[in-house]
Scaffold this motif. Structure first.
Motif, PDB file in Angstrom:
ATOM      1  N   THR A  90       3.947 -13.983  14.391  1.00  0.00           N
ATOM      2  CA  THR A  90       2.666 -14.160  15.062  1.00  0.00           C
ATOM      3  C   THR A  90       1.875 -12.858  15.053  1.00  0.00           C
ATOM      4  O   THR A  90       2.365 -11.812  15.480  1.00  0.00           O
ATOM      5  CB  THR A  90       2.887 -14.623  16.508  1.00  0.00           C
ATOM      6  N   ALA A  91       0.657 -12.921  14.530  1.00  0.00           N
ATOM      7  CA  ALA A  91      -0.179 -11.729  14.394  1.00  0.00           C
ATOM      8  C   ALA A  91      -1.528 -12.136  13.808  1.00  0.00           C
ATOM      9  O   ALA A  91      -1.708 -13.275  13.361  1.00  0.00           O
ATOM     10  CB  ALA A  91       0.487 -10.701  13.485  1.00  0.00           C
ATOM     11  N   VAL A  92      -2.441 -11.182  13.803  1.00  0.00           N
ATOM     12  CA  VAL A  92      -3.660 -11.333  13.012  1.00  0.00           C
ATOM     13  C   VAL A  92      -3.362 -10.760  11.633  1.00  0.00           C
ATOM     14  O   VAL A  92      -2.903  -9.624  11.520  1.00  0.00           O
ATOM     15  CB  VAL A  92      -4.853 -10.597  13.659  1.00  0.00           C
ATOM     16  N   TYR A  93      -3.624 -11.543  10.610  1.00  0.00           N
ATOM     17  CA  TYR A  93      -3.353 -11.138   9.237  1.00  0.00           C
ATOM     18  C   TYR A  93      -4.655 -10.714   8.558  1.00  0.00           C
ATOM     19  O   TYR A  93      -5.647 -11.452   8.589  1.00  0.00           O
ATOM     20  CB  TYR A  93      -2.691 -12.284   8.473  1.00  0.00           C
ATOM     21  N   TYR A  94      -4.611  -9.541   7.954  1.00  0.00           N
ATOM     22  CA  TYR A  94      -5.787  -8.964   7.315  1.00  0.00           C
ATOM     23  C   TYR A  94      -5.559  -8.841   5.807  1.00  0.00           C
ATOM     24  O   TYR A  94      -4.547  -8.304   5.362  1.00  0.00           O
ATOM     25  CB  TYR A  94      -6.068  -7.572   7.872  1.00  0.00           C
ATOM     26  N   CYS A  95      -6.544  -9.296   5.093  1.00  0.00           N
ATOM     27  CA  CYS A  95      -6.567  -9.136   3.648  1.00  0.00           C
ATOM     28  C   CYS A  95      -7.192  -7.776   3.331  1.00  0.00           C
ATOM     29  O   CYS A  95      -8.067  -7.305   4.065  1.00  0.00           O
ATOM     30  CB  CYS A  95      -7.403 -10.259   3.054  1.00  0.00           C
ATOM     31  N   TYR A  96      -6.749  -7.163   2.239  1.00  0.00           N
ATOM     32  CA  TYR A  96      -7.423  -5.946   1.815  1.00  0.00           C
ATOM     33  C   TYR A  96      -7.423  -5.839   0.296  1.00  0.00           C
ATOM     34  O   TYR A  96      -6.567  -6.393  -0.385  1.00  0.00           O
ATOM     35  CB  TYR A  96      -6.782  -4.703   2.455  1.00  0.00           C
ATOM     36  N   VAL A  97      -8.398  -5.143  -0.203  1.00  0.00           N
ATOM     37  CA  VAL A  97      -8.442  -4.777  -1.610  1.00  0.00           C
ATOM     38  C   VAL A  97      -8.657  -3.276  -1.688  1.00  0.00           C
ATOM     39  O   VAL A  97      -9.275  -2.683  -0.815  1.00  0.00           O
ATOM     40  CB  VAL A  97      -9.548  -5.515  -2.386  1.00  0.00           C
ATOM     41  N   ARG A  98      -8.138  -2.716  -2.756  1.00  0.00           N
ATOM     42  CA  ARG A  98      -8.243  -1.281  -2.946  1.00  0.00           C
ATOM     43  C   ARG A  98      -9.008  -1.012  -4.226  1.00  0.00           C
ATOM     44  O   ARG A  98      -8.676  -1.543  -5.285  1.00  0.00           O
ATOM     45  CB  ARG A  98      -6.852  -0.663  -3.014  1.00  0.00           C
ATOM     46  N   ARG A  99     -10.046  -0.193  -4.105  1.00  0.00           N
ATOM     47  CA  ARG A  99     -10.831   0.161  -5.278  1.00  0.00           C
ATOM     48  C   ARG A  99      -9.990   1.022  -6.208  1.00  0.00           C
ATOM     49  O   ARG A  99      -9.389   2.016  -5.781  1.00  0.00           O
ATOM     50  CB  ARG A  99     -12.092   0.901  -4.855  1.00  0.00           C
ATOM     51  N   LEU A 100      -9.932   0.640  -7.473  1.00  0.00           N
ATOM     52  CA  LEU A 100      -9.048   1.296  -8.421  1.00  0.00           C
ATOM     53  C   LEU A 100      -9.396   2.771  -8.602  1.00  0.00           C
ATOM     54  O   LEU A 100      -8.514   3.632  -8.591  1.00  0.00           O
ATOM     55  CB  LEU A 100      -9.097   0.559  -9.763  1.00  0.00           C
ATOM     56  N   ALA A 101     -10.667   3.073  -8.747  1.00  0.00           N
ATOM     57  CA  ALA A 101     -11.079   4.430  -9.100  1.00  0.00           C
ATOM     58  C   ALA A 101     -10.914   5.420  -7.942  1.00  0.00           C
ATOM     59  O   ALA A 101     -10.524   6.577  -8.151  1.00  0.00           O
ATOM     60  CB  ALA A 101     -12.520   4.427  -9.574  1.00  0.00           C
ATOM     61  N   THR A 102     -11.196   4.968  -6.709  1.00  0.00           N
ATOM     62  CA  THR A 102     -11.235   5.898  -5.587  1.00  0.00           C
ATOM     63  C   THR A 102     -10.118   5.680  -4.566  1.00  0.00           C
ATOM     64  O   THR A 102      -9.869   6.550  -3.738  1.00  0.00           O
ATOM     65  CB  THR A 102     -12.570   5.780  -4.834  1.00  0.00           C
ATOM     66  N   GLY A 103      -9.481   4.516  -4.614  1.00  0.00           N
ATOM     67  CA  GLY A 103      -8.451   4.217  -3.629  1.00  0.00           C
ATOM     68  C   GLY A 103      -8.975   3.708  -2.302  1.00  0.00           C
ATOM     69  O   GLY A 103      -8.207   3.407  -1.384  1.00  0.00           O
ATOM     70  N   ARG A 104     -10.288   3.598  -2.173  1.00  0.00           N
ATOM     71  CA  ARG A 104     -10.864   3.119  -0.917  1.00  0.00           C
ATOM     72  C   ARG A 104     -10.410   1.694  -0.647  1.00  0.00           C
ATOM     73  O   ARG A 104     -10.367   0.859  -1.530  1.00  0.00           O
ATOM     74  CB  ARG A 104     -12.389   3.182  -0.961  1.00  0.00           C
ATOM     75  N   LYS A 105     -10.087   1.421   0.622  1.00  0.00           N
ATOM     76  CA  LYS A 105      -9.659   0.095   1.037  1.00  0.00           C
ATOM     77  C   LYS A 105     -10.797  -0.657   1.718  1.00  0.00           C
ATOM     78  O   LYS A 105     -11.583  -0.079   2.468  1.00  0.00           O
ATOM     79  CB  LYS A 105      -8.481   0.196   2.005  1.00  0.00           C
TER      80      LYS A 105
END
Length: 117
Positions: A90-105
């Motif tokens: 039980t939790a809030v589930y968060y999706c994320y993507v990471r930018r390949l060039a900079t690593g920014r999420k």
């Protein structure tokens, strides 16, 4: 502005299954890793599963053998199939993507998963 839209959360009994979906839009860069984190009440956000562009995966120990991550690079979608769910999932589930060039999420808004005993 990047948008990550999650769906598939809800209430399920212990032992049940849910499938979370996250669609990323307004993407103007190459995506690296995509994945899922979760945050239970009163706890820190933690990794659930991530997948690289090439298909390599990493799972939290608690998710191994029960959860399966997949992605569709053509549609910038990441899925999380969750089986044999437990109340401690039980939790809030968060999706994320990471930018390949900079690593920014980039993060989605979160979707609630509640597993009743």
């Amino acid at each position: 502005q990047v948008q990550l839209v999650e769906s598939g959360g809800g209430l399920v009994q212990a032992g049940g299954s849910l499938r979370l979906s996250c669609a990323a839009s307004r993407i103007t860069f190459s995506i690296g890793a995509m994945g899922w984190f979760r945050q239970a009440a009163g706890k820190q956000r933690e990794l659930v599963a991530i997948m690289s562009t090439g298909g390599n995966t990493k799972y939290a120990d608690s998710a191994k053998g029960r959860f399966t991550i997949s992605r569709d690079n053509a549609t910038n979608t990441v899925l999380l199939q969750m089986d044999s769910l437990k109340p401690e999932d039980t939790a809030v589930y968060y999706c994320y993507v990471r930018r390949l060039a900079t690593g920014r999420k980039y993060w989605g808004q979160g979707t609630q998963v509640t597993v009743s005993s």
